[in-house]
Design an enzyme around this catalytic site. Sequence first.
Site, short mmCIF file in Angstrom:
data_model
loop_
_atom_site.label_atom_id
_atom_site.label_comp_id
_atom_site.label_asym_id
_atom_site.label_seq_id
_atom_site.Cartn_x
_atom_site.Cartn_y
_atom_site.Cartn_z
CG HIS A 132 42.40 41.40 43.77
ND1 HIS A 132 41.36 41.29 44.63
CD2 HIS A 132 41.86 41.22 42.61
CE1 HIS A 132 40.22 41.32 44.00
NE2 HIS A 132 40.40 41.46 42.55
CD GLU A 133 42.90 41.66 39.00
OE1 GLU A 133 42.74 40.89 38.24
OE2 GLU A 133 42.27 42.49 39.64
CG HIS B 174 40.17 37.07 40.21
ND1 HIS B 174 39.28 36.70 40.67
CD2 HIS B 174 40.63 38.24 40.03
CE1 HIS B 174 38.62 37.84 41.05
NE2 HIS B 174 39.45 38.71 40.67
CE1 TYR C 267 34.76 38.12 39.23
CE2 TYR C 267 33.64 39.34 37.54
CZ TYR C 267 34.59 39.40 38.46
OH TYR C 267 35.16 40.52 38.92
CD GLU D 253 36.54 40.76 42.15
OE1 GLU D 253 37.32 41.13 42.85
OE2 GLU D 253 36.84 40.36 40.93
CG ASP E 166 30.36 44.59 39.96
OD1 ASP E 166 31.11 44.27 39.17
OD2 ASP E 166 30.42 44.72 41.32
CG HIS F 13 34.16 44.44 41.62
ND1 HIS F 13 33.86 43.93 40.25
CD2 HIS F 13 35.56 44.29 41.84
CE1 HIS F 13 34.77 43.56 39.79
NE2 HIS F 13 36.02 43.64 40.39
#
Length: 402
Positions: free
Chosen positions: A166-167, A170, A181, A190, A267, A272
């Site tokens: 996932h990271e 990005h 973002y 995300e 957020d 998210h």
Amino acid sequence: MSRTHHRLNCITPPYLLQKLLESGEEDIRRAALNTLVTTAQLRGGRAVRASFAGSAVAPANGRRTIFDCRSGTFLPLAELVRSESDPPVADASVNRAFDGLGATRDFYNEVFHRDSIDDRGMRLQGYVHRGTNYNNAFWDGQEMVFGDGDGIIFTDFTGSLDVIAHELAHGVTEHTAGLEYHDESGALNESLSDAFGAMVKQRALHQTATEADWLIGPEVFTPGIEADALRSMKAPGTAFDNKLFGKDPQPDHMSRLVKLPDTEEGDFGGVHINSGIPNRAFYLTAAGIGGYAWDAPGHIWYESLKASSAQTRFQDFADTTYWKAEELYGAGGIEQKAVLAAWSEVGILVNGAEAGRERVPAGRADGSVLEDETIAGFIRRIEALSAHAKALAEDVDALTRK
């Protein structure tokens, strides 16, 4: 064209950490506060560090290097503990980070013919054991950093392959669409990381779309609570429901889109939270097509990411996936029908789709029809369309009153 909009992308949503500040356990509150404060500090320093990113993105054939922070927070002082040609070491966290980076790198290379994160052989650097009781893991445009968790709410973040993938996803987004973002573009950012993270894990486990659990981070989230995760792509809003965090706030339909301020506390507009909508669309597409998610569904989403821009919203991306499905697999095929039905199910009607295609059942590759595409599925889509129409009517009414 590469667009490196470097920023700090963290796996733990800020609303979960904020909820932990209300805990009656002092250790939990302290760990949450420390994570929030240090993450904010890191995010503030990101713009300065971005200007020194050249050495990290220099072509290196995707070679991996893992560093041990030894509970420190100043990355330049971390010790190099494993490089590409080194054998496994005694520290399991080091080996998991090394293997996770490799599985993700190989996924992009073998599935999409992409040369590392930036498609130019970018070196993959991982830092483990960052800080004390640090309840997060992040990609900062240069490297992947893992906290050990507090052992109560989170365990060692290297323990989840989909979190690692996932990271790193990005980074792929940074070097392709550069999705901003905040609000819908941030939620899409995300969601794409969740989708690619899920695909990497499913490929490692040799799972089909119907065999997979579609949960993000279940291995590292609340070890004392069974059957929960950070997010559920299959059923957004059901990943957790307990006294500690309350109920998962993710929506699964545009009629339930959450409006939040574009601030860190909000957020960044709910990136998210609202990612649940495109998350479910990807799951429905993969289930509708059948087989492995990284095959046709993954290629459609990857090509659509490359065709997107910084301000792409849900509607834009839905339209792009529909036309990419046609471009890759033909007009009116199972793939395009599955994409159309999936976005319709979450309340997004694809622009330009031919009349009548919206309700054509999406089948599996073997010709069978999914349960969701029977009469019950048809009824659910009608209900979804009705909810979408109701939401539009309410918006029109609000504008009229103004």
